[in-house]
Design a protein around this motif. Structure first.
Motif, PDB file in Angstrom:
ATOM      1  N   TYR A 162      32.215  83.026  69.210  1.00  0.00           N
ATOM      2  CA  TYR A 162      32.751  83.115  67.789  1.00  0.00           C
ATOM      3  C   TYR A 162      32.345  84.098  67.066  1.00  0.00           C
ATOM      4  N   CYS A 163      33.159  84.432  66.196  1.00  0.00           N
ATOM      5  CA  CYS A 163      32.887  85.936  65.249  1.00  0.00           C
ATOM      6  C   CYS A 163      32.549  84.887  63.870  1.00  0.00           C
ATOM      7  N   ALA A 164      31.687  85.451  63.214  1.00  0.00           N
ATOM      8  CA  ALA A 164      31.289  84.902  61.959  1.00  0.00           C
ATOM      9  C   ALA A 164      30.802  86.192  60.791  1.00  0.00           C
ATOM     10  N   ALA A 165      30.866  85.827  59.445  1.00  0.00           N
ATOM     11  CA  ALA A 165      30.699  86.607  58.694  1.00  0.00           C
ATOM     12  C   ALA A 165      29.915  86.188  57.365  1.00  0.00           C
ATOM     13  N   ARG A 166      29.077  86.824  56.683  1.00  0.00           N
ATOM     14  CA  ARG A 166      28.235  86.495  55.660  1.00  0.00           C
ATOM     15  C   ARG A 166      28.162  87.683  54.773  1.00  0.00           C
ATOM     16  N   PHE A 167      28.353  87.451  53.421  1.00  0.00           N
ATOM     17  CA  PHE A 167      28.325  88.525  52.502  1.00  0.00           C
ATOM     18  C   PHE A 167      26.921  88.943  52.238  1.00  0.00           C
ATOM     19  N   GLY A 168      26.918  90.152  52.243  1.00  0.00           N
ATOM     20  CA  GLY A 168      25.676  90.641  51.897  1.00  0.00           C
ATOM     21  C   GLY A 168      25.029  91.677  53.261  1.00  0.00           C
ATOM     22  N   VAL A 169      23.968  92.196  52.967  1.00  0.00           N
ATOM     23  CA  VAL A 169      23.503  93.301  53.936  1.00  0.00           C
ATOM     24  C   VAL A 169      22.297  92.803  54.582  1.00  0.00           C
ATOM     25  N   ASN A 229      20.218  91.555  57.587  1.00  0.00           N
ATOM     26  CA  ASN A 229      20.585  91.610  59.110  1.00  0.00           C
ATOM     27  C   ASN A 229      19.805  90.237  59.828  1.00  0.00           C
ATOM     28  N   THR A 230      20.617  89.339  59.737  1.00  0.00           N
ATOM     29  CA  THR A 230      20.277  88.052  60.331  1.00  0.00           C
ATOM     30  C   THR A 230      21.343  87.778  61.558  1.00  0.00           C
ATOM     31  N   CYS A 231      20.973  87.037  62.462  1.00  0.00           N
ATOM     32  CA  CYS A 231      21.531  86.438  63.479  1.00  0.00           C
ATOM     33  C   CYS A 231      21.350  84.852  63.582  1.00  0.00           C
ATOM     34  N   ASN A 232      21.078  84.215  62.576  1.00  0.00           N
ATOM     35  CA  ASN A 232      20.849  82.865  62.370  1.00  0.00           C
ATOM     36  C   ASN A 232      22.115  82.296  62.050  1.00  0.00           C
ATOM     37  N   ARG A 233      22.573  81.386  62.902  1.00  0.00           N
ATOM     38  CA  ARG A 233      24.044  80.811  62.394  1.00  0.00           C
ATOM     39  C   ARG A 233      24.019  80.234  61.360  1.00  0.00           C
ATOM     40  N   VAL A 234      22.948  79.497  60.581  1.00  0.00           N
ATOM     41  CA  VAL A 234      22.990  78.786  59.501  1.00  0.00           C
ATOM     42  C   VAL A 234      23.166  79.848  58.408  1.00  0.00           C
ATOM     43  N   ASP A 235      22.940  81.026  58.710  1.00  0.00           N
ATOM     44  CA  ASP A 235      23.146  82.090  57.485  1.00  0.00           C
ATOM     45  C   ASP A 235      24.614  82.369  57.189  1.00  0.00           C
ATOM     46  N   TYR A 236      25.628  81.953  58.181  1.00  0.00           N
ATOM     47  CA  TYR A 236      26.729  82.497  58.244  1.00  0.00           C
ATOM     48  C   TYR A 236      27.880  81.365  57.550  1.00  0.00           C
ATOM     49  N   ASN A 237      28.879  81.845  56.766  1.00  0.00           N
ATOM     50  CA  ASN A 237      29.697  80.628  56.161  1.00  0.00           C
ATOM     51  C   ASN A 237      30.913  80.820  56.456  1.00  0.00           C
ATOM     52  N   THR A 238      31.384  82.022  57.038  1.00  0.00           N
ATOM     53  CA  THR A 238      33.001  82.128  57.515  1.00  0.00           C
ATOM     54  C   THR A 238      33.098  82.315  59.107  1.00  0.00           C
ATOM     55  N   TRP A 239      33.666  81.467  59.588  1.00  0.00           N
ATOM     56  CA  TRP A 239      33.840  81.489  61.231  1.00  0.00           C
ATOM     57  C   TRP A 239      35.143  81.543  61.617  1.00  0.00           C
ATOM     58  N   GLY A 240      35.369  82.057  62.858  1.00  0.00           N
ATOM     59  CA  GLY A 240      36.504  82.012  63.443  1.00  0.00           C
ATOM     60  C   GLY A 240      36.797  81.081  64.449  1.00  0.00           C
ATOM     61  N   GLN A 241      37.838  80.745  65.145  1.00  0.00           N
ATOM     62  CA  GLN A 241      38.330  79.688  65.952  1.00  0.00           C
ATOM     63  C   GLN A 241      37.299  79.793  67.347  1.00  0.00           C
ATOM     64  N   GLY A 242      37.242  80.822  67.625  1.00  0.00           N
ATOM     65  CA  GLY A 242      36.415  81.155  69.109  1.00  0.00           C
ATOM     66  C   GLY A 242      37.630  81.492  70.149  1.00  0.00           C
ATOM     67  N   THR A 243      37.031  82.137  71.110  1.00  0.00           N
ATOM     68  CA  THR A 243      37.579  82.712  72.311  1.00  0.00           C
ATOM     69  C   THR A 243      36.763  82.130  73.610  1.00  0.00           C
TER      70      THR A 243
END
Length: 124
Positions: free
Chosen positions: A95-102, A104-118
């Motif tokens: 999955y690709c995910a995005a979060r607004f701001g700078v 540098n986190t790779c914790n999934r709970v910090d992300y609020n926009t997600w793709g459908q996955g591949t």
């Protein structure tokens, strides 16, 4: 509504490579930190590689360090994940995910926009 679309998954043999792409629509990725996450059957979703908005800093999981590379092209509104020397244990939905701001986190709970996955499957 913000959208992320992943592509590039498939079935490969151990040792082969794949390149995943994540394209954003309806918003620009310029001010977003973007991450790649994966989830294998029966396991929690985990961060694989993340990159800050400027591309100047990345965060790579130990399990893929030296094999996976994350990059971004803000002009094309795209973030890519180059996966080399793939192993059966890399099999998962990515999955690709995005979060607004700078931040540098790779914790999934910090992300609020997600793709459908591949789906990525590594098998001989």
């Amino acid at each position: 509504q913000l959208q992320l679309v992943e592509s590039g998954g498939g079935l490969v043999q151990p040792g082969e490579s794949l390149r995943l792409s994540c394209v954003a629509s309806r918003f620009t990725l310029d001010y977003y930190t973007v991450g790649w996450f994966r989830q294998a059957p029966g396991k929690e979703r985990e961060g694989v590689a993340c990159i800050v908005s400027s591309g100047g800093s990345t965060n790579i999981a130990d399990s893929v360090k030296g094999r996976f590379t994350i990059s971004r092209d803000n002009a094309k509104n795209t973030v890519s994940l180059q996966m080399n020397s793939l192993r059966p244990e890399d099999t998962a939905v990515y999955y690709c995910a995005a979060r607004f701001g700078v931040r540098n986190t790779c914790n999934r709970v910090d992300y609020n926009t997600w793709g459908q996955g591949t789906q990525v499957t590594v098998s001989s």
